[in-house]
Design an enzyme around this catalytic site. Structure first.
Site, PDB file in Angstrom:
ATOM      1  N   ASP A 198     -31.438  39.344  -4.593  1.00  0.00           N
ATOM      2  CA  ASP A 198     -30.266  38.470  -4.466  1.00  0.00           C
ATOM      3  C   ASP A 198     -29.439  38.641  -5.728  1.00  0.00           C
ATOM      4  OD1 ASP A 198     -28.512  36.430  -3.559  1.00  0.00           O
ATOM      5  OD2 ASP A 198     -29.576  34.922  -4.720  1.00  0.00           O
ATOM      6  N   SER A 199     -28.215  38.121  -5.696  1.00  0.00           N
ATOM      7  CA  SER A 199     -27.367  38.159  -6.883  1.00  0.00           C
ATOM      8  C   SER A 199     -27.955  37.284  -7.984  1.00  0.00           C
ATOM      9  CB  SER A 199     -25.985  37.619  -6.538  1.00  0.00           C
ATOM     10  OG  SER A 199     -26.111  36.266  -6.138  1.00  0.00           O
ATOM     11  N   CYS A 236     -29.433  37.616   0.512  1.00  0.00           N
ATOM     12  CA  CYS A 236     -28.100  37.249   0.037  1.00  0.00           C
ATOM     13  C   CYS A 236     -27.130  37.479   1.192  1.00  0.00           C
ATOM     14  CB  CYS A 236     -27.756  38.140  -1.150  1.00  0.00           C
ATOM     15  SG  CYS A 236     -26.076  37.994  -1.744  1.00  0.00           S
ATOM     16  N   ASN A 237     -26.441  36.428   1.599  1.00  0.00           N
ATOM     17  CA  ASN A 237     -25.474  36.562   2.702  1.00  0.00           C
ATOM     18  C   ASN A 237     -24.328  37.502   2.316  1.00  0.00           C
ATOM     19  OD1 ASN A 237     -25.893  34.069   4.871  1.00  0.00           O
ATOM     20  ND2 ASN A 237     -26.674  33.619   2.844  1.00  0.00           N
ATOM     21  N   CYS A 296     -25.094  30.647   2.240  1.00  0.00           N
ATOM     22  CA  CYS A 296     -25.402  31.296   0.958  1.00  0.00           C
ATOM     23  C   CYS A 296     -26.808  30.864   0.597  1.00  0.00           C
ATOM     24  CB  CYS A 296     -24.394  30.843  -0.104  1.00  0.00           C
ATOM     25  SG  CYS A 296     -24.836  31.336  -1.786  1.00  0.00           S
ATOM     26  N   THR A 297     -27.628  31.808   0.149  1.00  0.00           N
ATOM     27  CA  THR A 297     -29.045  31.477  -0.093  1.00  0.00           C
ATOM     28  C   THR A 297     -29.250  30.576  -1.311  1.00  0.00           C
ATOM     29  OG1 THR A 297     -29.313  33.578  -1.275  1.00  0.00           O
ATOM     30  CG2 THR A 297     -29.951  33.527   1.051  1.00  0.00           C
ATOM     31  N   HIS A 298     -28.205  30.391  -2.112  1.00  0.00           N
ATOM     32  CA  HIS A 298     -28.316  29.437  -3.219  1.00  0.00           C
ATOM     33  C   HIS A 298     -28.224  27.989  -2.707  1.00  0.00           C
ATOM     34  CE1 HIS A 298     -27.438  32.878  -5.830  1.00  0.00           C
ATOM     35  NE2 HIS A 298     -27.647  32.122  -6.894  1.00  0.00           N
ATOM     36  N   GLY A 322     -20.153  36.739  -4.836  1.00  0.00           N
ATOM     37  CA  GLY A 322     -19.173  36.200  -3.878  1.00  0.00           C
ATOM     38  C   GLY A 322     -17.721  36.507  -4.190  1.00  0.00           C
TER      39      GLY A 322
HETATM   40  N1  DGL Z   1     -26.917  33.979  -2.790  1.00  0.00           N
HETATM   41  C1  DGL Z   1     -25.843  34.754  -2.363  1.00  0.00           C
HETATM   42  C2  DGL Z   1     -25.445  34.585  -0.935  1.00  0.00           C
HETATM   43  O1  DGL Z   1     -26.294  34.273  -0.129  1.00  0.00           O
HETATM   44  C3  DGL Z   1     -24.791  35.192  -3.288  1.00  0.00           C
HETATM   45  C4  DGL Z   1     -23.951  34.192  -3.942  1.00  0.00           C
HETATM   46  C5  DGL Z   1     -23.093  34.829  -4.980  1.00  0.00           C
HETATM   47  O2  DGL Z   1     -23.615  35.565  -5.801  1.00  0.00           O
HETATM   48  O3  DGL Z   1     -21.884  34.575  -4.980  1.00  0.00           O
HETATM   49  O4  DGL Z   1     -24.316  34.780  -0.570  1.00  0.00           O
END
Ligand code: DGL
Length: 265
Positions: free
Chosen positions: A12-13, A75-76, A185-187, A45
């Site tokens: 993931d990011s 990560c989406n 978003c996975t966050h 993102g």
């Molecule tokens: N966790 C990520 C997602 O699912 C990335 C969020 C990001 O880095 O902007 O999109």
């Protein structure tokens, strides 16, 4: 070591993909895992497609060098912008994650659903394709979660700044009478309680974590890649290219089974 005993790789990011790792670990506790947190380049993102593809390739190469048997793009933003490129380039199976907009569209009674995701995900062709396949009667309230990932990466999950942003982003959804909010978003699963407090208990908040874990298990089974060996304890290695303190905090409950390393990649 047999191929089936190799680890599942995730990237993931940043730390958000740990929400997927937790689902994977819960469903398949006998599997070893390697998690890559590209926190140095977070957030993805706001980056353009070419940059996101470049990061996705770099992360994939790293996980391949650690002998992963399957890669979860946790990560989406990376999935919606780069998974096609990865699948064309590498033989290894990839599992991606996309906002669960379809299940929300099927279940809504108010005919209005909200989606909170990054700019990169909402602007992607893949997301556009999915949302345009849904009924035109359905109101989809899209909201970019600008700044949320930054606050989570800094460990400011329960801060006043977070509450202010969430209230602002959720207002149009409440106004449109959404009965489902999709966390794209996975966050964002780390914000679920706060979002629920703002929108009230009647709104259903959905994310794709469990679906991704089930899909991963199905693919591993179909390829005969489930780890059947029970003698050696599975390992869980986390690699992060920034300070590991926030990652350590959100994985506190797992500290006896995992190893976290700060590395350069
Ligand atoms: N966790 C990520 C997602 O699912 C990335 C969020 C990001 O880095 O902007 O999109």
């Amino acid at each position: 070591m047999k191929h089936s005993e190799y680890p599942i790789g995730l990237f993931d990011s940043g730390i958000g993909g740990t929400s997927i790792w937790k689902e994977i670990h819960f469903l398949m506790p006998n599997e070893s895992t390697i998690y890559l947190s590209d926190s140095k380049n977070a957030p993805y993102g706001n980056k353009n497609k070419e940059q996101i593809i470049e990061f996705a390739i770099k992360n994939t190469e790293y996980l391949l060098s650690k002998n992963c048997k399957i890669i979860i793009v946790a990560c989406n933003t990376a999935t919606t912008n780069a998974i096609d490129v990865l699948r064309n380039r590498y033989k290894i199976p990839f599992i991606g994650i996309e906002p669960a907009i379809k299940p929300a569209a099927l279940k809504t009674r108010t005919n209005a659903v909200g989606i909170l995701a990054t700019k990169g995900t909402l602007n992607s062709k893949l997301f556009e394709k999915t949302s345009s396949s849904l009924s035109t009667e359905l109101a989809i309230i899209e909201q970019v979660g600008e700044g949320l990932v930054n606050l989570i990466e800094k460990g400011n999950i329960n801060s006043k700044d977070m509450e202010i942003l969430l209230r602002r982003y959720l207002k149009p959804m409440i106004k449109a009478n959404v009965d489902h909010i999709v966390l794209g978003c996975t966050h964002y699963p780390y914000l679920k309680n706060q979002i629920q407090d703002i929108v009230g208990p009647s709104v259903i908040i959905i994310d794709s974590g469990n679906a991704v874990a089930l899909q991963t298990k199905n693919i591993l089974e179909s390829k005969n890649l489930i780890n059947k060996q029970k003698e050696i304890k599975p390992f869980h290695n986390f690699f992060v290219n920034k300070k590991a303190s926030v990652l350590k905090k959100i994985l506190e409950n797992y500290k006896s089974e995992i190893e976290i390393k700060e590395v350069y990649f």
